[in-house]
Design a protein around this motif. Structure first.
Motif, PDB file in Angstrom:
ATOM      1  N   GLN A   1       0.827  -1.196   0.000  1.00 57.01           N
ATOM      2  CA  GLN A   1       0.000   0.000   0.000  1.00 57.01           C
ATOM      3  C   GLN A   1       0.870   1.257   0.000  1.00 57.01           C
ATOM      4  O   GLN A   1       0.469   2.289  -0.534  1.00 57.01           O
ATOM      5  N   ALA A   2       2.066   1.163   0.539  1.00 55.14           N
ATOM      6  CA  ALA A   2       2.963   2.316   0.590  1.00 55.14           C
ATOM      7  C   ALA A   2       3.413   2.745  -0.803  1.00 55.14           C
ATOM      8  O   ALA A   2       3.757   3.912  -1.013  1.00 55.14           O
ATOM      9  N   ILE A   3       3.408   1.809  -1.759  1.00 53.59           N
ATOM     10  CA  ILE A   3       3.806   2.172  -3.122  1.00 53.59           C
ATOM     11  C   ILE A   3       2.612   2.204  -4.072  1.00 53.59           C
ATOM     12  O   ILE A   3       2.772   2.159  -5.290  1.00 53.59           O
ATOM     13  N   GLY A   4       1.422   2.249  -3.508  1.00 56.24           N
ATOM     14  CA  GLY A   4       0.233   2.437  -4.319  1.00 56.24           C
ATOM     15  C   GLY A   4      -0.501   1.177  -4.724  1.00 56.24           C
ATOM     16  O   GLY A   4      -1.458   1.253  -5.491  1.00 56.24           O
ATOM     17  N   LEU A   5      -0.089   0.010  -4.249  1.00 58.49           N
ATOM     18  CA  LEU A   5      -0.802  -1.223  -4.568  1.00 58.49           C
ATOM     19  C   LEU A   5      -2.031  -1.349  -3.677  1.00 58.49           C
ATOM     20  O   LEU A   5      -2.038  -0.873  -2.545  1.00 58.49           O
ATOM     21  N   PRO A   6      -3.059  -2.019  -4.161  1.00 58.34           N
ATOM     22  CA  PRO A   6      -4.255  -2.176  -3.322  1.00 58.34           C
ATOM     23  C   PRO A   6      -4.040  -3.239  -2.246  1.00 58.34           C
ATOM     24  O   PRO A   6      -3.263  -4.174  -2.417  1.00 58.34           O
ATOM     25  N   VAL A   7      -4.728  -3.075  -1.145  1.00 60.74           N
ATOM     26  CA  VAL A   7      -4.693  -4.068  -0.066  1.00 60.74           C
ATOM     27  C   VAL A   7      -5.683  -5.173  -0.425  1.00 60.74           C
ATOM     28  O   VAL A   7      -6.819  -4.897  -0.791  1.00 60.74           O
ATOM     29  N   ILE A   8      -5.244  -6.422  -0.332  1.00 67.20           N
ATOM     30  CA  ILE A   8      -6.147  -7.517  -0.659  1.00 67.20           C
ATOM     31  C   ILE A   8      -7.056  -7.793   0.539  1.00 67.20           C
ATOM     32  O   ILE A   8      -6.661  -7.606   1.695  1.00 67.20           O
ATOM     33  N   PRO A   9      -8.269  -8.220   0.282  1.00 66.77           N
ATOM     34  CA  PRO A   9      -9.173  -8.557   1.388  1.00 66.77           C
ATOM     35  C   PRO A   9      -8.656  -9.779   2.160  1.00 66.77           C
ATOM     36  O   PRO A   9      -7.977 -10.641   1.589  1.00 66.77           O
ATOM     37  N   PRO A  10      -8.958  -9.863   3.451  1.00 63.60           N
ATOM     38  CA  PRO A  10      -8.500 -11.008   4.236  1.00 63.60           C
ATOM     39  C   PRO A  10      -8.957 -12.359   3.685  1.00 63.60           C
ATOM     40  O   PRO A  10      -8.233 -13.350   3.789  1.00 63.60           O
ATOM     41  N   VAL A  11     -10.132 -12.401   3.073  1.00 64.93           N
ATOM     42  CA  VAL A  11     -10.611 -13.672   2.501  1.00 64.93           C
ATOM     43  C   VAL A  11      -9.700 -14.122   1.367  1.00 64.93           C
ATOM     44  O   VAL A  11      -9.398 -15.307   1.236  1.00 64.93           O
ATOM     45  N   TRP A  12      -9.243 -13.175   0.550  1.00 66.36           N
ATOM     46  CA  TRP A  12      -8.312 -13.521  -0.526  1.00 66.36           C
ATOM     47  C   TRP A  12      -6.978 -13.973   0.042  1.00 66.36           C
ATOM     48  O   TRP A  12      -6.329 -14.861  -0.502  1.00 66.36           O
ATOM     49  N   ALA A  13      -6.560 -13.356   1.142  1.00 66.02           N
ATOM     50  CA  ALA A  13      -5.305 -13.757   1.774  1.00 66.02           C
ATOM     51  C   ALA A  13      -5.404 -15.184   2.300  1.00 66.02           C
ATOM     52  O   ALA A  13      -4.459 -15.965   2.176  1.00 66.02           O
ATOM     53  N   VAL A  14      -6.541 -15.542   2.865  1.00 65.19           N
ATOM     54  CA  VAL A  14      -6.734 -16.915   3.361  1.00 65.19           C
ATOM     55  C   VAL A  14      -6.725 -17.900   2.201  1.00 65.19           C
ATOM     56  O   VAL A  14      -6.090 -18.955   2.272  1.00 65.19           O
ATOM     57  N   ALA A  15      -7.414 -17.555   1.115  1.00 65.19           N
ATOM     58  CA  ALA A  15      -7.434 -18.440  -0.055  1.00 65.19           C
ATOM     59  C   ALA A  15      -6.039 -18.568  -0.659  1.00 65.19           C
ATOM     60  O   ALA A  15      -5.592 -19.672  -1.002  1.00 65.19           O
ATOM     61  N   GLY A  16      -5.341 -17.466  -0.780  1.00 66.93           N
ATOM     62  CA  GLY A  16      -3.967 -17.509  -1.298  1.00 66.93           C
ATOM     63  C   GLY A  16      -3.032 -18.259  -0.372  1.00 66.93           C
ATOM     64  O   GLY A  16      -2.139 -18.980  -0.818  1.00 66.93           O
ATOM     65  N   GLY A  17      -3.241 -18.104   0.933  1.00 70.84           N
ATOM     66  CA  GLY A  17      -2.424 -18.838   1.899  1.00 70.84           C
ATOM     67  C   GLY A  17      -2.649 -20.332   1.822  1.00 70.84           C
ATOM     68  O   GLY A  17      -1.719 -21.122   1.984  1.00 70.84           O
ATOM     69  N   ALA A  18      -3.886 -20.732   1.557  1.00 66.76           N
ATOM     70  CA  ALA A  18      -4.181 -22.161   1.423  1.00 66.76           C
ATOM     71  C   ALA A  18      -3.453 -22.747   0.223  1.00 66.76           C
ATOM     72  O   ALA A  18      -2.948 -23.873   0.278  1.00 66.76           O
ATOM     73  N   VAL A  19      -3.391 -21.980  -0.857  1.00 70.49           N
ATOM     74  CA  VAL A  19      -2.705 -22.456  -2.064  1.00 70.49           C
ATOM     75  C   VAL A  19      -1.187 -22.387  -1.899  1.00 70.49           C
ATOM     76  O   VAL A  19      -0.471 -23.356  -2.172  1.00 70.49           O
ATOM     77  N   LEU A  20      -0.679 -21.245  -1.458  1.00 75.08           N
ATOM     78  CA  LEU A  20       0.764 -21.082  -1.307  1.00 75.08           C
ATOM     79  C   LEU A  20       1.325 -21.876  -0.130  1.00 75.08           C
ATOM     80  O   LEU A  20       2.524 -22.141  -0.068  1.00 75.08           O
ATOM     81  N   GLY A  21       0.456 -22.267   0.781  1.00 73.34           N
ATOM     82  CA  GLY A  21       0.900 -23.058   1.923  1.00 73.34           C
ATOM     83  C   GLY A  21       1.296 -24.476   1.563  1.00 73.34           C
ATOM     84  O   GLY A  21       2.067 -25.101   2.278  1.00 73.34           O
ATOM     85  N   VAL A  22       0.797 -24.994   0.444  1.00 72.52           N
ATOM     86  CA  VAL A  22       1.119 -26.376   0.047  1.00 72.52           C
ATOM     87  C   VAL A  22       2.614 -26.543  -0.246  1.00 72.52           C
ATOM     88  O   VAL A  22       3.273 -27.374   0.378  1.00 72.52           O
ATOM     89  N   PRO A  23       3.203 -25.754  -1.173  1.00 75.93           N
ATOM     90  CA  PRO A  23       4.637 -25.954  -1.414  1.00 75.93           C
ATOM     91  C   PRO A  23       5.514 -25.539  -0.232  1.00 75.93           C
ATOM     92  O   PRO A  23       6.530 -26.185   0.055  1.00 75.93           O
ATOM     93  N   ALA A  24       5.102 -24.482   0.467  1.00 79.22           N
ATOM     94  CA  ALA A  24       5.893 -24.046   1.622  1.00 79.22           C
ATOM     95  C   ALA A  24       5.916 -25.121   2.702  1.00 79.22           C
ATOM     96  O   ALA A  24       6.968 -25.424   3.283  1.00 79.22           O
ATOM     97  N   THR A  25       4.769 -25.725   2.962  1.00 78.22           N
ATOM     98  CA  THR A  25       4.694 -26.776   3.973  1.00 78.22           C
ATOM     99  C   THR A  25       5.423 -28.028   3.521  1.00 78.22           C
ATOM    100  O   THR A  25       6.068 -28.702   4.320  1.00 78.22           O
ATOM    101  N   TRP A  26       5.353 -28.331   2.233  1.00 80.19           N
ATOM    102  CA  TRP A  26       6.044 -29.510   1.714  1.00 80.19           C
ATOM    103  C   TRP A  26       7.556 -29.371   1.915  1.00 80.19           C
ATOM    104  O   TRP A  26       8.214 -30.304   2.386  1.00 80.19           O
ATOM    105  N   PHE A  27       8.112 -28.190   1.581  1.00 84.26           N
ATOM    106  CA  PHE A  27       9.546 -27.973   1.778  1.00 84.26           C
ATOM    107  C   PHE A  27       9.915 -28.043   3.263  1.00 84.26           C
ATOM    108  O   PHE A  27      10.930 -28.629   3.635  1.00 84.26           O
TER     109      PHE A  27
END
Length: 76
Positions: A27-53
């Motif tokens: 947000q400091a450089i002008g990007l929009p803040v994502i809604p918390p629901v999108w963060a949870v959905a993205g975390g569920a997807v990105l959590g798979v490879p991170a957890t696997w490693f």
């Protein structure tokens, strides 16, 4: 695989928090803040490879500890 499945909720939660806070910093450089629901959905997807490693790393440490315990004459 079982260790990965056990750790996935923690990895997904950590990735969701990181994704949301990264959007807040963006947000400091002008990007929009994502809604918390999108963060949870993205975390569920990105959590798979991170957890696997992470689970792979922990499994390697567990195997190394088991190997050292077997080779240690004090444990026989």
């Amino acid at each position: 695989m079982r260790l990965t499945m056990m750790l996935w909720p923690f990895g997904a939660g950590a990735m969701a928090v990181n994704l949301f806070f990264a959007s807040l910093m963006g947000q400091a450089i002008g990007l929009p803040v994502i809604p918390p629901v999108w963060a949870v959905a993205g975390g569920a997807v990105l959590g798979v490879p991170a957890t696997w490693f992470f689970a792979r790393h922990i499994g390697t440490l567990m195997d190394k500890a088991d190997g050292e315990a077997r080779d240690d004459p004090r444990t026989m």
